[in-house]
Design an enzyme around this catalytic site. Structure first.
Site, PDB file in Angstrom:
ATOM      1  N   ALA A  99      29.765   7.278  -5.049  1.00  0.00           N
ATOM      2  CA  ALA A  99      29.193   7.770  -4.191  1.00  0.00           C
ATOM      3  C   ALA A  99      27.536   7.506  -5.078  1.00  0.00           C
ATOM      4  O   ALA A  99      26.520   8.386  -5.037  1.00  0.00           O
ATOM      5  CB  ALA A  99      29.148   8.904  -4.811  1.00  0.00           C
ATOM      6  N   SER A 100      27.932   6.525  -6.290  1.00  0.00           N
ATOM      7  CA  SER A 100      25.956   6.709  -6.898  1.00  0.00           C
ATOM      8  C   SER A 100      25.480   5.940  -6.637  1.00  0.00           C
ATOM      9  O   SER A 100      26.229   4.459  -5.944  1.00  0.00           O
ATOM     10  CB  SER A 100      26.465   6.509  -8.330  1.00  0.00           C
ATOM     11  N   CYS A 101      24.181   5.359  -6.821  1.00  0.00           N
ATOM     12  CA  CYS A 101      23.401   4.141  -6.126  1.00  0.00           C
ATOM     13  C   CYS A 101      23.468   3.033  -6.768  1.00  0.00           C
ATOM     14  O   CYS A 101      22.594   2.695  -6.592  1.00  0.00           O
ATOM     15  CB  CYS A 101      22.332   4.751  -5.791  1.00  0.00           C
ATOM     16  N   VAL A 102      23.540   3.537  -8.553  1.00  0.00           N
ATOM     17  CA  VAL A 102      23.631   2.600  -9.366  1.00  0.00           C
ATOM     18  C   VAL A 102      25.036   2.085 -10.325  1.00  0.00           C
ATOM     19  O   VAL A 102      25.530   3.343 -10.012  1.00  0.00           O
ATOM     20  CB  VAL A 102      22.419   2.725 -10.189  1.00  0.00           C
ATOM     21  N   MET A 106      24.961  -4.707  -5.198  1.00  0.00           N
ATOM     22  CA  MET A 106      26.723  -3.653  -5.558  1.00  0.00           C
ATOM     23  C   MET A 106      27.099  -3.860  -3.966  1.00  0.00           C
ATOM     24  O   MET A 106      28.502  -3.339  -3.775  1.00  0.00           O
ATOM     25  CB  MET A 106      26.354  -2.600  -5.753  1.00  0.00           C
TER      26      MET A 106
END
Lengths: 164, 104
Positions: free
Chosen positions: B101-104, A33
């Site tokens: 702000a998410s990890c996935v 990502m």
């Protein structure tokens, strides 16, 4: 600056419990990502994370885990003998899976597919594959290659190697 | 805080280049922000940006890759092809929303 950006990671997953597999997957997918090249290398019981027949059935280890608390993460410490009660591991797994779903963290098979679609590479350790008498048919279709340790290091040139 | 000049309008952005006032966003601003990231917007890109816009309106956060896939119907591969090297961050920046702000 291009020079101070991490450009490649190789993450080794060696445990077959749910909490053994997820950190590697989350870190590897998180790398993609960020535009970081990422390899996942599964070895020993970590191999269960990419075994088609078993990777959707992996569980939290409730025995020998002194951090475990009841009924939630801020509850009372769980006596290790309680962790051995039949069904305890399944319950803990169910509870944690529910929380992960809320955060949009996918189940392991879907997570691996997502990581692979993101351009990440998935490798299995040859020594363990031989030791467990596994063949290519046992693995998820996203497995890129079975590698010796030497080949793993070749693939990891320029990478940070992370052992989870 | 910094100010970008786009087509004669002032756009407020934070130190990382994410817009801080969504009211200043419009498709021309998006095209300019995209250009700054090396992306030329096509209808396929707009499908992603429109989904982020709609989902942010409902949830108040930038959707992660899985949500884009499951709810937005945008395949992960396509997302990485459209916005190489950091799809969610780039798409969020272009659509005028905060850093994800998410990890996935």
């Amino acid at each position: 600056m291009a020079e101070d950006k991490l450009s490649k990671v190789s993450i080794v997953v060696s445990h077959g419990s749910l909490e053994g597999i997820y950190p590697g997957l989350i870190m590897a997918n998180g790398a993609r990502m960020e535009g970081i090249e990422a390899n996942l290398f599964f070895t020993f019981f970590g191999l269960y994370g990419i075994l088609q027949k078993y990777n959707h059935k992996l569980r939290i280890a409730t025995v020998g885990n002194p951090a475990m608390r009841l009924p939630d993460a801020k509850g009372f410490p769980m006596p290790t003998i309680m962790g051995a009660i039949p069904g305890m591991s399944a319950i803990a797994t169910k509870m944690m899976s529910k929380e992960m779903e809320k955060l949009d963290i996918p189940p392991i098979p879907e997570f691996l597919e997502m990581f692979h679609d993101a351009g990440g590479k998935i490798y299995a350790c040859k020594a363990t594959v031989d030791m467990f008498h596994l063949t290519n048919d046992d693995f998820i279709p996203q497995l890129d290659q079975v590698l010796t340790v030497g080949e793993f290091y070749e693939k990891s040139v320029g990478a940070q190697i992370i052992f989870t | 805080m910094a100010v970008l000049q786009i087509n004669g309008s002032s756009i407020d952005v934070n130190d990382e280049g994410y817009m801080t006032n969504h009211a200043q966003w419009n498709p021309d601003v998006a095209a300019e922000l995209a250009k700054g990231l090396g992306v030329t917007l096509t209808p396929a890109h707009w499908r992603v940006l429109n989904f982020i816009d709609k989902d942010f309106g409902e949830k108040g956060v930038v959707p992660g890759i899985r949500r884009m896939n499951k709810v937005g119907g945008i395949p992960t591969k396509e997302l990485y092809d459209l916005f190489p090297e950091g799809p969610i961050k780039k798409a969020a920046k272009i659509s005028g929303y905060p850093k994800p702000a998410s990890c996935v």
